[in-house]
Scaffold this motif. Structure first.
Motif, PDB file in Angstrom:
ATOM      1  N   ARG A   1       2.622   6.107 -15.809  1.00 27.52           N
ATOM      2  CA  ARG A   1       4.056   6.202 -15.572  1.00 27.52           C
ATOM      3  C   ARG A   1       4.452   5.124 -14.569  1.00 27.52           C
ATOM      4  NH1 ARG A   1       4.585  12.803 -14.909  1.00 27.52           N
ATOM      5  NH2 ARG A   1       3.206  13.282 -16.647  1.00 27.52           N
ATOM      6  N   ALA A   2       5.517   4.399 -14.852  1.00 25.18           N
ATOM      7  CA  ALA A   2       5.988   3.337 -13.969  1.00 25.18           C
ATOM      8  C   ALA A   2       6.898   3.939 -12.896  1.00 25.18           C
ATOM      9  CB  ALA A   2       6.730   2.274 -14.769  1.00 25.18           C
ATOM     10  N   LEU A   3       6.296   4.661 -11.950  1.00 31.04           N
ATOM     11  CA  LEU A   3       7.056   5.368 -10.927  1.00 31.04           C
ATOM     12  C   LEU A   3       7.212   4.554  -9.650  1.00 31.04           C
ATOM     13  CD1 LEU A   3       5.661   9.018 -11.078  1.00 31.04           C
ATOM     14  CD2 LEU A   3       8.038   8.338 -11.411  1.00 31.04           C
ATOM     15  N   LEU A   4       6.115   4.050  -9.132  1.00 31.28           N
ATOM     16  CA  LEU A   4       6.099   3.432  -7.809  1.00 31.28           C
ATOM     17  C   LEU A   4       6.445   1.958  -7.889  1.00 31.28           C
ATOM     18  CD1 LEU A   4       2.796   5.106  -6.612  1.00 31.28           C
ATOM     19  CD2 LEU A   4       5.116   5.782  -5.987  1.00 31.28           C
ATOM     20  N   PRO A   5       7.255   1.456  -6.956  1.00 30.00           N
ATOM     21  CA  PRO A   5       7.569   0.023  -6.954  1.00 30.00           C
ATOM     22  C   PRO A   5       6.332  -0.784  -6.597  1.00 30.00           C
ATOM     23  CG  PRO A   5       8.433   1.069  -4.981  1.00 30.00           C
ATOM     24  CD  PRO A   5       7.936   2.176  -5.859  1.00 30.00           C
ATOM     25  N   VAL A   6       6.188  -1.933  -7.243  1.00 29.74           N
ATOM     26  CA  VAL A   6       5.034  -2.802  -6.989  1.00 29.74           C
ATOM     27  C   VAL A   6       5.547  -4.201  -6.694  1.00 29.74           C
ATOM     28  CG1 VAL A   6       3.484  -1.452  -8.439  1.00 29.74           C
ATOM     29  CG2 VAL A   6       4.765  -3.332  -9.449  1.00 29.74           C
ATOM     30  N   GLY A   7       4.720  -5.009  -6.055  1.00 31.23           N
ATOM     31  CA  GLY A   7       5.107  -6.378  -5.739  1.00 31.23           C
ATOM     32  C   GLY A   7       3.992  -7.088  -5.003  1.00 31.23           C
ATOM     33  N   VAL A   8       4.191  -8.362  -4.721  1.00 31.25           N
ATOM     34  CA  VAL A   8       3.172  -9.181  -4.066  1.00 31.25           C
ATOM     35  C   VAL A   8       3.304  -9.135  -2.555  1.00 31.25           C
ATOM     36  CG1 VAL A   8       2.927 -10.736  -6.015  1.00 31.25           C
ATOM     37  CG2 VAL A   8       4.627 -11.231  -4.257  1.00 31.25           C
ATOM     38  N   VAL A   9       4.361  -8.525  -2.021  1.00 34.22           N
ATOM     39  CA  VAL A   9       4.535  -8.372  -0.582  1.00 34.22           C
ATOM     40  C   VAL A   9       4.357  -6.900  -0.241  1.00 34.22           C
ATOM     41  CG1 VAL A   9       6.085 -10.333  -0.395  1.00 34.22           C
ATOM     42  CG2 VAL A   9       7.035  -8.087  -0.851  1.00 34.22           C
ATOM     43  N   PRO A  10       4.162  -6.540   1.074  1.00 34.11           N
ATOM     44  CA  PRO A  10       4.034  -5.125   1.420  1.00 34.11           C
ATOM     45  C   PRO A  10       5.186  -4.312   0.851  1.00 34.11           C
ATOM     46  CG  PRO A  10       3.542  -6.498   3.319  1.00 34.11           C
ATOM     47  CD  PRO A  10       4.023  -7.422   2.230  1.00 34.11           C
ATOM     48  N   VAL A  11       4.855  -3.283   0.064  1.00 34.65           N
ATOM     49  CA  VAL A  11       5.878  -2.552  -0.681  1.00 34.65           C
ATOM     50  C   VAL A  11       6.110  -1.157  -0.111  1.00 34.65           C
ATOM     51  CG1 VAL A  11       6.420  -1.503  -2.899  1.00 34.65           C
ATOM     52  CG2 VAL A  11       5.567  -3.838  -2.810  1.00 34.65           C
ATOM     53  N   THR A  12       5.051  -0.337  -0.021  1.00 34.44           N
ATOM     54  CA  THR A  12       5.229   1.065   0.328  1.00 34.44           C
ATOM     55  C   THR A  12       5.479   1.217   1.823  1.00 34.44           C
ATOM     56  OG1 THR A  12       3.734   1.670  -1.466  1.00 34.44           O
ATOM     57  CG2 THR A  12       4.211   3.357   0.175  1.00 34.44           C
ATOM     58  N   ALA A  13       6.636   1.803   2.176  1.00 31.07           N
ATOM     59  CA  ALA A  13       7.006   1.978   3.578  1.00 31.07           C
ATOM     60  C   ALA A  13       6.796   3.402   4.053  1.00 31.07           C
ATOM     61  CB  ALA A  13       8.473   1.581   3.788  1.00 31.07           C
ATOM     62  N   VAL A  14       6.716   4.358   3.131  1.00 34.13           N
ATOM     63  CA  VAL A  14       6.676   5.783   3.474  1.00 34.13           C
ATOM     64  C   VAL A  14       5.579   6.459   2.652  1.00 34.13           C
ATOM     65  CG1 VAL A  14       7.991   7.926   3.555  1.00 34.13           C
ATOM     66  CG2 VAL A  14       9.164   5.749   3.895  1.00 34.13           C
ATOM     67  N   THR A  15       4.871   7.387   3.276  1.00 35.41           N
ATOM     68  CA  THR A  15       3.876   8.168   2.541  1.00 35.41           C
ATOM     69  C   THR A  15       4.563   8.905   1.391  1.00 35.41           C
ATOM     70  OG1 THR A  15       2.504   8.470   4.496  1.00 35.41           O
ATOM     71  CG2 THR A  15       2.231  10.054   2.712  1.00 35.41           C
ATOM     72  N   THR A  16       4.056   8.676   0.173  1.00 29.02           N
ATOM     73  CA  THR A  16       4.683   9.216  -1.036  1.00 29.02           C
ATOM     74  C   THR A  16       3.682  10.086  -1.777  1.00 29.02           C
ATOM     75  OG1 THR A  16       5.987   7.186  -1.203  1.00 29.02           O
ATOM     76  CG2 THR A  16       5.932   8.623  -3.134  1.00 29.02           C
ATOM     77  N   ARG A  17       4.025  11.367  -1.954  1.00 31.62           N
ATOM     78  CA  ARG A  17       3.129  12.317  -2.594  1.00 31.62           C
ATOM     79  C   ARG A  17       3.613  12.602  -4.013  1.00 31.62           C
ATOM     80  NH1 ARG A  17       2.570  17.475   0.170  1.00 31.62           N
ATOM     81  NH2 ARG A  17       0.409  17.494  -0.544  1.00 31.62           N
ATOM     82  N   LEU A  18       2.695  12.478  -4.966  1.00 28.08           N
ATOM     83  CA  LEU A  18       2.983  12.687  -6.378  1.00 28.08           C
ATOM     84  C   LEU A  18       2.283  13.966  -6.819  1.00 28.08           C
ATOM     85  CD1 LEU A  18       2.276   8.998  -7.444  1.00 28.08           C
ATOM     86  CD2 LEU A  18       4.466   9.985  -6.778  1.00 28.08           C
TER      87      LEU A  18
ATOM     88  N   GLY B   1      15.694   8.514  -9.780  1.00 26.38           N
ATOM     89  CA  GLY B   1      15.893   7.071  -9.902  1.00 26.38           C
ATOM     90  C   GLY B   1      16.053   6.358  -8.571  1.00 26.38           C
ATOM     91  N   GLU B   2      16.254   7.125  -7.470  1.00 26.83           N
ATOM     92  CA  GLU B   2      16.423   6.525  -6.150  1.00 26.83           C
ATOM     93  C   GLU B   2      15.098   6.333  -5.411  1.00 26.83           C
ATOM     94  OE1 GLU B   2      19.132   8.648  -3.739  1.00 26.83           O
ATOM     95  OE2 GLU B   2      20.830   8.478  -5.132  1.00 26.83           O
ATOM     96  N   LEU B   3      13.980   6.645  -6.063  1.00 25.32           N
ATOM     97  CA  LEU B   3      12.696   6.620  -5.369  1.00 25.32           C
ATOM     98  C   LEU B   3      12.441   5.286  -4.668  1.00 25.32           C
ATOM     99  CD1 LEU B   3       9.943   7.894  -4.711  1.00 25.32           C
ATOM    100  CD2 LEU B   3       9.110   7.018  -6.916  1.00 25.32           C
ATOM    101  N   ALA B   4      12.616   4.175  -5.376  1.00 23.83           N
ATOM    102  CA  ALA B   4      12.266   2.866  -4.824  1.00 23.83           C
ATOM    103  C   ALA B   4      13.058   2.536  -3.563  1.00 23.83           C
ATOM    104  CB  ALA B   4      12.477   1.777  -5.871  1.00 23.83           C
ATOM    105  N   GLN B   5      14.332   2.918  -3.515  1.00 22.48           N
ATOM    106  CA  GLN B   5      15.142   2.545  -2.362  1.00 22.48           C
ATOM    107  C   GLN B   5      14.751   3.306  -1.096  1.00 22.48           C
ATOM    108  OE1 GLN B   5      18.987   3.958  -4.067  1.00 22.48           O
ATOM    109  NE2 GLN B   5      19.300   4.952  -2.070  1.00 22.48           N
ATOM    110  N   HIS B   6      14.032   4.419  -1.252  1.00 19.68           N
ATOM    111  CA  HIS B   6      13.624   5.183  -0.073  1.00 19.68           C
ATOM    112  C   HIS B   6      12.199   4.869   0.374  1.00 19.68           C
ATOM    113  CE1 HIS B   6      17.212   7.648  -0.109  1.00 19.68           C
ATOM    114  NE2 HIS B   6      17.036   7.902  -1.388  1.00 19.68           N
ATOM    115  N   ILE B   7      11.312   4.436  -0.525  1.00 23.36           N
ATOM    116  CA  ILE B   7       9.899   4.282  -0.140  1.00 23.36           C
ATOM    117  C   ILE B   7       9.460   2.840  -0.026  1.00 23.36           C
ATOM    118  CG2 ILE B   7       9.344   6.466  -1.263  1.00 23.36           C
ATOM    119  CD1 ILE B   7       7.893   4.838  -3.435  1.00 23.36           C
ATOM    120  N   SER B   8      10.288   1.877  -0.427  1.00 21.74           N
ATOM    121  CA  SER B   8       9.858   0.483  -0.398  1.00 21.74           C
ATOM    122  C   SER B   8      10.304  -0.194   0.891  1.00 21.74           C
ATOM    123  CB  SER B   8      10.432  -0.281  -1.593  1.00 21.74           C
ATOM    124  OG  SER B   8      11.838  -0.402  -1.472  1.00 21.74           O
TER     125      SER B   8
END
Length: 608
Positions: A204-221, A244-251
Motif C-alpha cells: 500500500r502506498a501509504l507513507l511518503p517517501v523521498g531522497v531527503v529526511p521524510v518521516t518527522a513523527v512516529t507513525t504506527r500502522l 488523505g492528510e497523512l503526509a502533511q502531518h508526518i513528513s
C-alpha cells in the motif's frame, strides 16, 4: 497614527517589560535557600513581594489601556508550549554538561587522573539527570492505566507518579500502552528506506517517501483496525483526520521539526491476514539534524517486540547502527537486520556485505545476527513477498504467543530498577528530607571497570604464550588447547562479573553470564604430540595452532571488553536513577519499598 512597524516594535517592547518583571518577581519570591549556587541572599519579604505584585498589576492595567486605545489586539494565550520551551533549554544545558568532561577541561590546564575521573562521573550524572527531565516532559501528564489484573504495572505507575521518577515515565507509559498486539519497530539511519520498505511489505502506498529526511513523527500502522487517521498531541489532545492528510502531518516537508507537537500518529490498515494484530511503526530516521527525531525513534523501543534495523546496502556500517542494534536488544525486543536497496548493488557485493555485517554486529553485540537483503522496487516484489511469508509471518506469530511473558519480564526489570532508586533515596534522606545522588558508587564502578579492562587487555597480550607453555607441559592436543583457552576466558569473565556484582550490592540484579563459544581449531598434526619432548611439542603447537590461538584470544578479549562496557553502562544508569525520588515522607517511602519488593518477589520469574 502608528505604522505597522511601530506597532510591532511597541508590542515586542511592552511584552519584554512585562515578562521580565514577572520572571524577576517569581525568582525573588521563590528563592528556597537550598540551592547549591544561590542567586539571592534571601527570598523577598512577603510585604515587598505583595507591593511589587500590586505594582505589576497596575503596570498591566496601563498596558491594556494603551493597547485598547491604539486598537492593537493581543493573543488570548502565548504561542509557546512550556514543555517545548523547557525541552529546548534542557537540550542546551546537556551541551553545557558535555563541557564538564575531561577532554574539554584539559584545555584549561593539566588534569590528573583523579580529577579526570571525578569530572567524567559528574558530567555523566548531570547528563543523565537532564535526560531524565526530558523523558518526563515527553510523556503526557496522565499516564495510561495498567491493564486489568496487572497489579505490578499498577504499582509501578503509582510509584513513578508519587516520587516523580521522570526517567522511568516513558518506559512505564510504554508498558501501560501495550495492547496485546505485536509491536514492530522499523529503525535506521536517515534515507535507509524505512518508509519505502513498509509500503512494499504492506503493498500500500501509504507513507511518503523521498531522497531527503521524510518521516518527522512516529507513525504506527495497525493491522485489522478500521482504516482511519488519528493524531495524538503532546498536550494530550486527540484528533481524527481524513486519511488523505497523512503526509502533511508526518513528513518533514509538511510538519518540519514536528512543529505541530505530535506525540504519535496512528493509521488503521484494515484486514491484513499475514500480520494479524500487528503494529508496524515507522520511526524518524536517526542522523538527521533534528534532536526530536532521535528521541522519537528511541523512545518507542521499550514497547516493541521486534526491531527491524534497516541498513543501506551501499552504505558503511557506523556506530549509529551498532548503537541502534544494542538499543533494540536492551529493550528486550528481537532484532533482525535488513539490508535495503540491494537492487543497487551486484549480488557478490551484497553477499559480502551480509557476511561483513553479520560478523561485525555479532562481535559488537556478542550474539548471532541474521542479515536479510531486500529491495522495495517493483521488480523485486516477488522476492520481498516470499521473504515476508517465509521469515516475517512465522516470526510475528511466534512473538504473539510470547507477548505476555515478554511483557512480564520487562515489568520485572523495570520494577527492580525503580526499587533500587527508592532504596537509594531512603538511604540518602538528610535532615531536610531531600535525596541526593552520591557520586562515590559511580567512581567505584569506573575504577573497578578500568581494572577489569586492564586485566582483559593483559589476557589478550599474554595468554597465547602462557597457554602454549601449559599445553606443552600437559602434552595437550589442539582440541584440548582450544578448550583450555575458552575456559581461561570464561574464568576471566566470572572474575569480572564477581567484581561488578559485589560492587553493585543486593539492590541490583546480577550481571548476565558471559556467553562465547570456543573458536574452531585446526586439525591436530599427524604425529602424536605425546611422543615428542616438551620443546618440540610447543613448537609443533605454535606452528599448527599459534595463529588461531592469537586470533581466538583477541576475539575473546574484544567480546569481554564489549560485554563489560555494555553492563557497566547499564549499572551507571541504575545508579544515576536513584537521584530522582526527591522529597518524600520516610514512612511512606519505607512502606512503598516493602510493597514493591513483595510484588517483585511474588511475581513469576522472567523467561530465560
Amino acid at each position: 497614527m502608528l505604522s505597522d512597524n511601530q506597532r510591532r516594535h511597541l508590542v515586542q517592547s511592552l511584552a519584554h517589560i512585562e515578562q521580565t518583571l514577572t520572571d524577576a518577581l517569581l525568582l525573588g519570591a521563590q528563592a528556597r535557600g537550598d540551592e547549591v549556587f544561590p542567586r539571592y541572599r534571601t527570598a523577598l519579604y512577603a510585604a515587598d513581594a505583595a507591593a511589587l505584585q500590586a505594582a505589576l498589576q497596575r503596570l498591566r492595567g496601563s498596558l491594556r489601556r494603551f493597547l485598547r486605545a491604539q486598537g492593537i489586539a493581543t493573543p488570548r494565550h502565548g504561542e509557546l508550549d512550556p514543555r517545548w520551551a523547557l525541552d529546548t533549554q534542557i537540550t542546551l544545558l546537556r551541551n553545557v554538561a558535555l563541557e564538564l568532561r575531561p577532554a574539554h577541561l584539559a584545555g584549561f590546564g593539566t588534569l590528573d587522573e583523579d580529577g579526570a575521573t571525578a569530572c567524567r562521573a559528574l558530567a555523566a550524572e548531570i547528563g543523565a539527570l537532564l535526560e531524565g527531565m526530558q523523558d518526563g516532559l515527553r510523556v503526557p501528564d496522565a499516564l495510561a492505566q495498567a491493564a486489568p489484573g496487572d497489579t505490578l504495572g499498577a504499582l509501578l505507575l503509582e510509584l513513578v507518579e508519587r516520587y516523580r521518577l521522570g526517567e522511568y515515565r516513558a518506559r512505564v507509559a510504554a508498558l501501560a500502552a501495550r495492547s496485546g498486539r505485536v509491536e514492530v519497530a522499523v529503525v535506521g539511519r536517515v534515507s535507509s528506506g524505512k518508509s519505502s520498505l513498509l509500503n512494499a511489505l504492506l503493498e500500500r502506498a501509504l507513507l511518503p517517501v523521498g531522497v531527503v529526511p521524510v518521516t518527522a513523527v512516529t507513525t504506527r500502522l495497525l493491522a485489522d483496525a478500521e482504516p482511519a487517521l488519528e493524531l495524538d498531541y503532546l498536550d494530550g489532545r486527540r484528533e481524527q483526520r481524513p486519511l488523505g492528510e497523512l503526509a502533511q502531518h508526518i513528513s518533514e516537508q509538511g510538519n518540519p521539526g514536528n512543529r505541530e507537537r505530535l506525540a504519535e500518529v496512528r493509521v488503521g490498515l484494515g484486514a491484513l491476514p499475514w500480520a494479524a494484530q500487528a503494529v508496524f511503526t515507522d520511526t524518524p530516521g536517526l542522523g538527521a539534524l533534528q534532536g526530536h527525531a532521535r528521541a522519537a525513534a528511541l523512545d518507542y523501543l521499550p514497547r516493541s517486540d521486534l526491531g527491524l534495523l534497516l541498513i543501506d546496502a551501499s552504505a558503511t556500517l557506523t556506530e549509529l547502527e551498532r548503537d541502534l542494534a544494542q538499543a533494540v536488544l536492551d529493550s528486550g525486543a528481537t532484532l533482525r537486520v535488513l539490508l535495503t536497496k540491494s537492487d543497487l548493488v551486484d549480488s557478490d557485493a551484497v553477499r559480502e556485505q551480509c557476511d561483513y555485517l553479520a560478523s561485525q554486529l555479532g562481535a559488537a553485540l556478542n550474539t548471532t545476527v541474521q542479515i536479510d537483503a531486500l529491495s522495495s522496487v517493483p521488480a523485486r516484489r516477488d522476492a520481498l513477498r516470499a521473504w515476508r511469508e517465509r521469515e516475517l509471518q512465522p516470526l510475528l506469530a511466534s512473538l504473539h504467543v510470547d507477548a505476555a511473558a515478554r511483557q512480564r519480564a520487562r515489568a520485572l526489570v523495570l520494577g527492580r530498577q525503580i526499587l533500587a532508586s527508592l532504596r537509594l533515596a531512603a538511604r540518602e534522606h538528610d535532615a531536610g528530607n531531600t535525596a541526593t545522588l552520591d557520586s562515590a558508587p559511580l567512581l567505584a564502578l569506573e575504577t573497578a571497570a578500568r581494572a577489569q579492562h586492564h586485566a582483559i587487555a593483559e589476557f589478550s597480550e599474554r595468554a597465547p604464550a602462557a597457554l602454549l607453555r601449559r599445553a606443552a607441559l600437559a602434552r595437550m592436543d589442539a582440541a584440548a588447547l582450544g578448550a583450555l583457552a575458552a575456559d581461561i576466558a570464561h574464568q576471566l569473565a566470572r572474575q569480572t562479573r564477581a567484581t561488578l556484582t559485589a560492587e553493585a550490592g543486593d539492590d541490583h540484579a546480577a550481571l548476565p553470564t558471559f556467553d562465547w563459544q570456543p573458536t574452531p581449531w585446526p586439525a591436530p598434526p599427524p604425529r602424536t604430540l605425546g611422543a615428542l619432548g616438551r620443546a618440540w611439542q610447543r613448537q609443533r603447537l605454535q606452528r599448527s595452532c599459534g595463529p588461531a590461538l592469537q586470533q581466538a584470544c583477541r576475539a575473546y578479549a574484544a567480546a569481554l571488553h564489549a560485554w563489560l562496557d555494555a553492563h557497566v553502562a547499564a549499572r551507571q544508569r541504575q545508579l544515576r536513577a536513584g537521584q530522582s525520588a526527591g522529597a518524600a515522607d520516610p514512612v511512606q517511602l519505607a512502606q512503598d519499598i516493602a510493597r514493591l519488593a513483595a510484588a517483585l518477589g511474588n511475581s513469576p520469574s522472567s523467561p530465560s
